[in-house]
Design a protein around this motif. Structure first.
Motif, mmCIF file in Angstrom:
data_model
loop_
_atom_site.group_PDB
_atom_site.id
_atom_site.type_symbol
_atom_site.label_atom_id
_atom_site.label_comp_id
_atom_site.label_asym_id
_atom_site.label_seq_id
_atom_site.Cartn_x
_atom_site.Cartn_y
_atom_site.Cartn_z
ATOM 1 N N UNK A 78 0.848 -1.190 0.000
ATOM 2 C CA UNK A 78 0.000 0.000 0.000
ATOM 3 C C UNK A 78 0.885 1.241 0.000
ATOM 4 N N UNK A 79 0.312 2.308 -0.455
ATOM 5 C CA UNK A 79 1.042 3.565 -0.469
ATOM 6 C C UNK A 79 1.127 4.176 0.911
ATOM 7 N N UNK A 80 1.773 5.293 0.974
ATOM 8 C CA UNK A 80 1.923 6.014 2.225
ATOM 9 C C UNK A 80 0.578 6.613 2.633
ATOM 10 N N UNK A 81 0.216 6.445 3.891
ATOM 11 C CA UNK A 81 -1.043 6.980 4.416
ATOM 12 C C UNK A 81 -0.755 8.066 5.434
ATOM 13 N N UNK A 82 -1.355 9.203 5.281
ATOM 14 C CA UNK A 82 -1.216 10.291 6.242
ATOM 15 C C UNK A 82 -2.025 9.948 7.489
ATOM 16 N N UNK A 83 -1.414 10.143 8.663
ATOM 17 C CA UNK A 83 -2.076 9.852 9.935
ATOM 18 C C UNK A 83 -2.545 11.144 10.608
ATOM 19 N N UNK A 84 -1.650 12.126 10.681
ATOM 20 C CA UNK A 84 -2.016 13.375 11.305
ATOM 21 C C UNK A 84 -0.861 14.354 11.309
ATOM 22 N N UNK A 139 3.789 25.518 17.565
ATOM 23 C CA UNK A 139 3.019 25.968 18.722
ATOM 24 C C UNK A 139 2.182 24.868 19.343
ATOM 25 N N UNK A 140 1.824 23.873 18.557
ATOM 26 C CA UNK A 140 1.116 22.708 19.064
ATOM 27 C C UNK A 140 -0.378 22.838 19.213
ATOM 28 N N UNK A 141 -0.945 24.013 18.940
ATOM 29 C CA UNK A 141 -2.381 24.200 19.158
ATOM 30 C C UNK A 141 -3.239 23.621 18.031
ATOM 31 N N UNK A 142 -2.690 23.563 16.854
ATOM 32 C CA UNK A 142 -3.462 23.091 15.698
ATOM 33 C C UNK A 142 -2.994 21.688 15.336
ATOM 34 N N UNK A 143 -3.929 20.761 15.351
ATOM 35 C CA UNK A 143 -3.654 19.368 14.997
ATOM 36 C C UNK A 143 -4.785 18.884 14.092
ATOM 37 N N UNK A 144 -4.419 18.070 13.135
ATOM 38 C CA UNK A 144 -5.424 17.469 12.263
ATOM 39 C C UNK A 144 -5.140 15.980 12.150
ATOM 40 N N UNK A 145 -6.203 15.189 11.934
ATOM 41 C CA UNK A 145 -6.070 13.739 11.918
ATOM 42 C C UNK A 145 -6.855 13.137 10.760
ATOM 43 N N UNK A 146 -6.366 12.001 10.304
ATOM 44 C CA UNK A 146 -7.127 11.219 9.341
ATOM 45 C C UNK A 146 -8.378 10.668 10.026
ATOM 46 N N UNK A 147 -9.440 10.509 9.273
ATOM 47 C CA UNK A 147 -10.681 9.991 9.836
ATOM 48 C C UNK A 147 -10.483 8.611 10.462
ATOM 49 N N UNK A 148 -9.569 7.835 9.908
ATOM 50 C CA UNK A 148 -9.358 6.467 10.372
ATOM 51 C C UNK A 148 -8.774 6.393 11.780
ATOM 52 N N UNK A 149 -8.174 7.483 12.253
ATOM 53 C CA UNK A 149 -7.547 7.472 13.579
ATOM 54 C C UNK A 149 -8.133 8.511 14.515
ATOM 55 N N UNK A 169 6.846 17.818 7.616
ATOM 56 C CA UNK A 169 5.981 18.309 6.554
ATOM 57 C C UNK A 169 4.615 18.641 7.130
ATOM 58 N N UNK A 170 3.932 19.618 6.550
ATOM 59 C CA UNK A 170 2.540 19.850 6.918
ATOM 60 C C UNK A 170 1.629 18.957 6.081
ATOM 61 N N UNK A 171 0.383 18.885 6.434
ATOM 62 C CA UNK A 171 -0.589 18.071 5.716
ATOM 63 C C UNK A 171 -0.628 18.434 4.244
#
Length: 122
Positions: free
Chosen positions: A43-49, A54-64, A99-101
């Motif tokens: 499988x290819x590379x999957x983004x997790x989050x 600053x740590x205040x902004x976080x984003x996640x894949x729906x799967x996690x 890297x950023x999303x």
């Protein structure tokens, strides 16, 4: 030069928890967006989050989302991935990446560490 060293992987039972760490050097960590990505054979590379400076902004894949949490300790130049409620489908090699999303996948693929294996199995 950018150096990223992941650790903390291992074998865990379904429903269990793990904390991955990523020691960073060679760049100004506190100013950098960082991501966790994962890859399974075939499988290819999957983004997790991702977590931003600053740590205040976080984003996640729906799967996690709701199970995994990304954090950072800028004083230690270390990135973390806290994983709870692990499932068999979370089995993969996990990489941290400078890297950023928005730069996934190419920007993350070229800026990642050597990875740490996580296996979820009973």
């Amino acid at each position: 030069q950018v150096q990223l060293v992941e650790s903390g992987g291992g074998l865990v039972q379904p429903g269990g928890s793990l904390r991955l760490s990523c020691a960073a050097s060679g760049f100004t960590f506190k100013n950098s967006a960082m991501s966790w990505v994962r890859q399974t054979p075939g499988k290819g590379l999957e983004w997790v989050g991702s977590i931003y400076a600053g740590g205040d902004i976080r984003t996640y894949a729906d799967s996690v989302k709701g199970r995994f949490t990304i954090s950072r300790d800028d004083a230690k130049n270390t990135l973390y991935l806290h994983m709870n409620g692990l499932k068999a489908e979370d089995t993969a090699v996990y990489y941290c990446a400078k890297c950023p999303r928005s730069l996934f996948p190419t920007g993350c693929e070229t800026s990642r560490g050597q990875g740490t294996q996580v296996t979820v199995s009973s």
